[in-house]
Each structure stands twice: as C-alpha cells, then as structure tokens.
Design a protein around this motif. Structure first.
Motif, PDB file in Angstrom:
ATOM      1  N   SER A 272      26.420  15.850   3.432  1.00 12.87           N
ATOM      2  CA  SER A 272      27.264  16.728   2.621  1.00 12.87           C
ATOM      3  C   SER A 272      28.703  16.283   2.800  1.00 12.87           C
ATOM      4  N   THR A 273      29.502  16.404   1.739  1.00 13.12           N
ATOM      5  CA  THR A 273      30.924  16.072   1.888  1.00 13.12           C
ATOM      6  C   THR A 273      31.748  17.340   2.048  1.00 13.12           C
ATOM      7  N   THR A 274      31.074  18.501   2.041  1.00 16.88           N
ATOM      8  CA  THR A 274      31.813  19.761   2.125  1.00 16.88           C
ATOM      9  C   THR A 274      31.415  20.599   3.340  1.00 16.88           C
ATOM     10  N   ALA A 275      30.556  20.077   4.197  1.00 20.02           N
ATOM     11  CA  ALA A 275      30.158  20.839   5.383  1.00 20.02           C
ATOM     12  C   ALA A 275      29.760  19.886   6.499  1.00 20.02           C
ATOM     13  N   PHE A 276      29.872  20.378   7.731  1.00 20.24           N
ATOM     14  CA  PHE A 276      29.542  19.556   8.889  1.00 20.24           C
ATOM     15  C   PHE A 276      28.033  19.369   9.050  1.00 20.24           C
ATOM     16  N   ALA A 277      27.655  18.283   9.683  1.00 25.46           N
ATOM     17  CA  ALA A 277      26.274  18.079  10.129  1.00 25.46           C
ATOM     18  C   ALA A 277      26.225  18.499  11.600  1.00 25.46           C
ATOM     19  N   CYS A 331      30.727  28.826  14.414  1.00 24.62           N
ATOM     20  CA  CYS A 331      31.779  29.257  13.490  1.00 24.62           C
ATOM     21  C   CYS A 331      32.041  30.750  13.623  1.00 24.62           C
ATOM     22  N   THR A 332      33.250  31.166  13.237  1.00 24.61           N
ATOM     23  CA  THR A 332      33.558  32.601  13.208  1.00 24.61           C
ATOM     24  C   THR A 332      33.631  33.094  11.761  1.00 24.61           C
ATOM     25  N   PRO A 360      37.191  21.304  14.120  1.00 26.64           N
ATOM     26  CA  PRO A 360      38.503  20.974  13.562  1.00 26.64           C
ATOM     27  C   PRO A 360      38.749  21.847  12.334  1.00 26.64           C
ATOM     28  N   SER A 361      40.017  22.175  12.064  1.00 27.72           N
ATOM     29  CA  SER A 361      40.320  23.071  10.932  1.00 27.72           C
ATOM     30  C   SER A 361      40.220  22.302   9.630  1.00 27.72           C
ATOM     31  N   LEU A 362      39.008  22.007   9.230  1.00 29.60           N
ATOM     32  CA  LEU A 362      38.797  21.228   8.014  1.00 29.60           C
ATOM     33  C   LEU A 362      38.323  22.162   6.904  1.00 29.60           C
ATOM     34  N   PHE A 363      37.334  22.982   7.230  1.00 29.97           N
ATOM     35  CA  PHE A 363      36.779  23.899   6.230  1.00 29.97           C
ATOM     36  C   PHE A 363      37.157  25.357   6.513  1.00 29.97           C
ATOM     37  N   ALA A 364      37.383  25.706   7.760  1.00 26.42           N
ATOM     38  CA  ALA A 364      37.743  27.086   8.109  1.00 26.42           C
ATOM     39  C   ALA A 364      38.352  27.072   9.513  1.00 26.42           C
ATOM     40  N   ASP A 365      39.172  28.082   9.811  1.00 20.77           N
ATOM     41  CA  ASP A 365      39.691  28.186  11.177  1.00 20.77           C
ATOM     42  C   ASP A 365      38.602  28.794  12.040  1.00 20.77           C
ATOM     43  N   CYS A 366      38.490  28.309  13.246  1.00 23.95           N
ATOM     44  CA  CYS A 366      37.384  28.761  14.089  1.00 23.95           C
ATOM     45  C   CYS A 366      37.897  29.178  15.456  1.00 23.95           C
TER      46      CYS A 366
END
Ligand SMILES: NC(=O)c1ccc[n+]([C@@H]2O[C@H](COP(=O)([O-])OP(=O)(O)OC[C@H]3O[C@@H](n4cnc5c(N)ncnc54)[C@H](OP(=O)(O)O)[C@@H]3O)[C@@H](O)[C@H]2O)c1
Ligand SMILES: [Zn+2]
Length: 399
Positions: A272-277, A331-332, A360-366
């Motif tokens: 996926s290019t929009t979420a972590f593996a 994730c939070t 890392p703050s790539l898709f959301a702050d955690c």
C-alpha cells in the motif's frame, strides 16, 4: 505493574536465520540419481522466490554447489525490480561454506548474478580457495574448525540482516544442532524416496530440540499438493550475540524473537502507498501464540494488531498474561475506523506491549506508547529492530 518505556541495548547482533528445506514424506531431500529432484511444485517455488527476495543473503553448503549447481537468484522480474527500488541489489548475496576449499569457479553459484559471492573457508583451505576463486568470490578465513557464530557475525558486519539457509543436509545439521536457526520452513512433498543412499534432511547431531524441548509450530500452509510447516525453534543458548541487557534474564532474548517474528509477518502485507505494513503477534505468559495479524490481512483497512486481537475471544483468560508484539507502535487516532489499536489493546486487557518502530508522523500523529504506559501497560521499545521494521516500509519514504 509498572508503566514505562524501556530501551534495550543489544551488542553483537547476528542476522535473523531462516532455514528452508523441502523433503519427501520419508525425510529425504534428494534422490541418489545425481540429477536434481523436484520436491516442490511451481507455487511453492514461487513462495521460495518471495522469501529469497526478502533476504539479504542466501547460504548453501559447498556440497550443494557441487551436487546441484544452483543459480540461487531471485527469479521474478517484479521482485528484482522491487529490491532495486528499495536500494538493494536485484538479488541477495550468495554465501557458501567449505572445509576443503574444493569449489569450481565455473559453477553457476559464481558465474550468475551481479552480486558478491562469499566463501567462508576453514583456515587450512583458504589459500587453495583464494587461488581457484580469484576474481569470482571473496574468500574469508573462518577459523579452524570453521566458527559458525563468527561467520554470522561477519555477515552482520557486511550488512546482512536476514540470512536464508537453503541446505543441504550437512549445513542444515550444522545450523540446527548449533541452535542457530531462528525459523524453519519445512515443505513436505507428497511422495517417498525410500533409498538409503539418498541424502536426508538432517544427519546425526546434538539437536537442542529433542522431545523435551519441542519447537513452536507457528504455521501450517497448504500450497497445492505440498504443505509448508513453519517452526520457530526457541532460543537455545546465548552465544554472545543478540544479548539484551534490559529486563529479566532471558526476557530480552524472548522479546526479540517474537518481535522478529512480528516483523516477519509484516512482510506478508499487501503493498500500500497510503498505509504501513505492520505485523503483530499476541503471546501468552506460557509462550503460546494466541493470534497473529498483519496489515490488510482480510480487509484493506485492517491494522495488524486489530487483525490479531479480533481472533482472540474477549473472555480468553490468557489475555491477562499476554504480550502484544508489534513491529510498529500501536496507533491512537486513525481515520479509517473508530477505535485505534491502542484502545483495542487496552480493551483486551493486555498488560504488556513490545514494539520496534516509533510511528513516524506520516499518516497520523501517534501517542500509543505514552497512552499505553499511562494506563499501566508495560511498554518495551526495542529500538535496534526499528530499522528492520521500517525497511519493510521503505517504499513509503522515497529518496
Ligand atoms: N531439498 C532441499 O531443500 C535441498 C536443498 C539443498 C540441497 N539439497 C540436497 O542436499 C544434497 C547436498 O547436501 P550435503 O549434505 O551433501 O551438502 P551441503 O550441506 O550442501 O554441504 C556440505 C559441505 O559444506 C561444507 N561444510 C559443512 N559443514 C562445514 C563446517 N562445519 N565447516 C566448513 N565447511 C563445512 C563442506 O564443504 P567441502 O566439502 O567443500 O569441505 C561440506 O562437504 C544434494 O543432494 C542436494 O540436492 C536439497
Ligand atoms: Zn493500528
């Protein structure tokens, strides 16, 4: 239980060693004909190709180089291209071990693949091997007798984090009897060989995994007419490598083993290019796996921890002693579903979380680690495995 985030300090890391073999139902890895025997089917060869593509080096014994003249290359163009995109060589390094140094420079092991070929030779044969393999391989003096732990340490120093060991019988016996395999992929082909002159999977050895020390069966997978058994041999002895300094004696090593397994699971995620593996495994206090999960496992929105936790009944008493191992900090906040993995973990009553990579703050702050810790969960960050967990996601960080 005390909350808090601990860092583990690890010295002398050796690669994660994945041992792969195919055998007949009666335990033979070849017949005695001299010609190679196809034990796997096409689908399984493709699986092996995928495992190869995920490794930094492939090791076989000199006996296999001579008997099978294997190529030991990643076959799939797409997988080769993906490796190059991740900044790796198109195909992993090739490694072999020899006692007498009798290797043919014309073997495909040496002639194929634009990668370094490493020959670890017992000291008395180093000169001989260097003379015959000049220009085609790097010959390393591995001691007399050859010191397998030193070989692994040297490979780690050359950047090998994951090593795939593909046989043959003597090499498998060497690694398994030394307790130096972290994972075993055993494929069983649906036929007999029945010839005492044929080579067996392993020979005689002081295997640490006898009847009183059973390996952990982590997975069974049917692949056409063969079956894959994935075993996780337990760590047998501290060999000076991979020793963790924090926590109770042995706990650091156990944590690393499960966390490496979680990272292993993360390699199964659909790209996926929009979420972590991410990979996750929940293990109870006795060391029993309650569930595993990986991102996008059955739905494109699945998170690894969520997928694993969904498989465990909420009233399972083993949750009270369980540890959640996850390659990425839970994730939070998440856009896609109402409850983050931190909340799901707290709801499940899991008292301990071990992770490798800070989100890392790539898709959301955690703030997963802090939130869990504040709620009384013991949180352990094994930061030296973060690079490995991140590597699986290298495509998300181009340049
Ligand atoms: N089904 C499968 O998955 C699979 C996979 C691979 C191979 N195979 C089969 O396995 C057979 C070959 O197995 P094998 O046991 O004869 O050979 P092997 O395990 O591939 O290699 C044995 C050789 O490795 C070197 N070696 C082993 N232990 C060593 C040590 N402690 N120090 C230094 N060097 C060491 C020695 O090389 P030197 O002789 O050069 O000193 C030894 O002869 C073939 O029939 C092949 O088809 C099957
Ligand atoms: Zn999550």
């Amino acid at each position: 239980m005390m909350g808090g985030v601990f860092l583990e300090v690890v010295v002398g890391v050796r690669p994660y060693v994945l041992l792969s073999v195919a055998m007949s139902v009666d335990g033979f890895i070849d017949d005695a004909s001299g010609a190679p025997l196809a034990l796997s089917n096409e689908a399984d060869f493709d699986r092996v190709d995928e495992v190869r593509a995920g490794c930094d080096a492939i090791l076989v014994g000199a006996g296999t180089v001579r008997a099978d003249d294997p190529r030991l290359l990643v076959r799939s163009d797409a997988r080769r291209a993906e490796r190059v995109r991740r900044g790796l060589g198109a195909t992993p390094l090739k490694v072999t071990l020899t006692r007498n140094g009798d290797l043919d420079p014309a073997a495909r092991f040496f002639t194929l693949g634009d990668v370094e070929k490493l020959v670890y030779a017992a000291s008395p044969s180093v000169e001989r091997a260097r003379a015959s393999l000049a220009g085609v391989a790097t010959v390393v003096d591995a001691g007399d007798p050859l010191d397998l732990t030193a070989v692994l340490t040297d490979l780690a120093a050359r950047g090998v984090r994951r090593l795939m060991v593909e046989g043959g019988g003597e090499i498998h016996t060497l690694f398994l009897s030394a307790g130096l395999a972290d994972e075993l992929h055993l494929v069983i082909a649906p036929f007999f060989v029945g010839d005492p002159a044929a080579p067996r999977f392993t020979g005689t050895g002081p295997f640490p995994h006898g009847p009183d020390n059973r390996m952990h069966l982590a997975e069974t997978r049917q692949i056409g007419d063969v079956v894959l058994l994935r075993y996780l041999p337990k760590p047998v002895h501290e060999n000076g490598a991979k020793r963790a300094s924090a926590g109770a004696p042995g706990q650091g090593e156990t944590d690393r083993r499960w966390l490496e397994y979680a990272i292993e699971l993360s390699r199964r995620c659909p790209t996926s290019t929009t979420a972590f593996a991410v990979g996750a495994v929940v293990v109870d206090g006795e060391g029993t796996v309650l569930a595993t999960g990986h991102s996008r496992e059955s739905d494109p929105l699945d998170h690894a921890e969520e997928a694993a936790l969904a498989k465990i009944p909420a009233d399972d008493p083993r949750l009270a002693t369980a540890t959640l191992y996850t390659s990425l900090e839970p994730c939070t906040t998440r856009a896609s579903r109402p409850r983050g993995c931190t909340e799901l973990t707290l709801a499940a009553g899991i008292p301990r979380v071990v992770f490798a990579w800070r989100e890392p703050s790539l898709f959301a702050d955690c703030t997963g680690a802090e939130t869990l810790s504040a709620a009384g969960v013991e949180v352990v960050e094994v930061s030296d495995l973060a690079a490995e967990a991140r590597q699986v996601n290298a495509h998300l960080f181009p340049g």
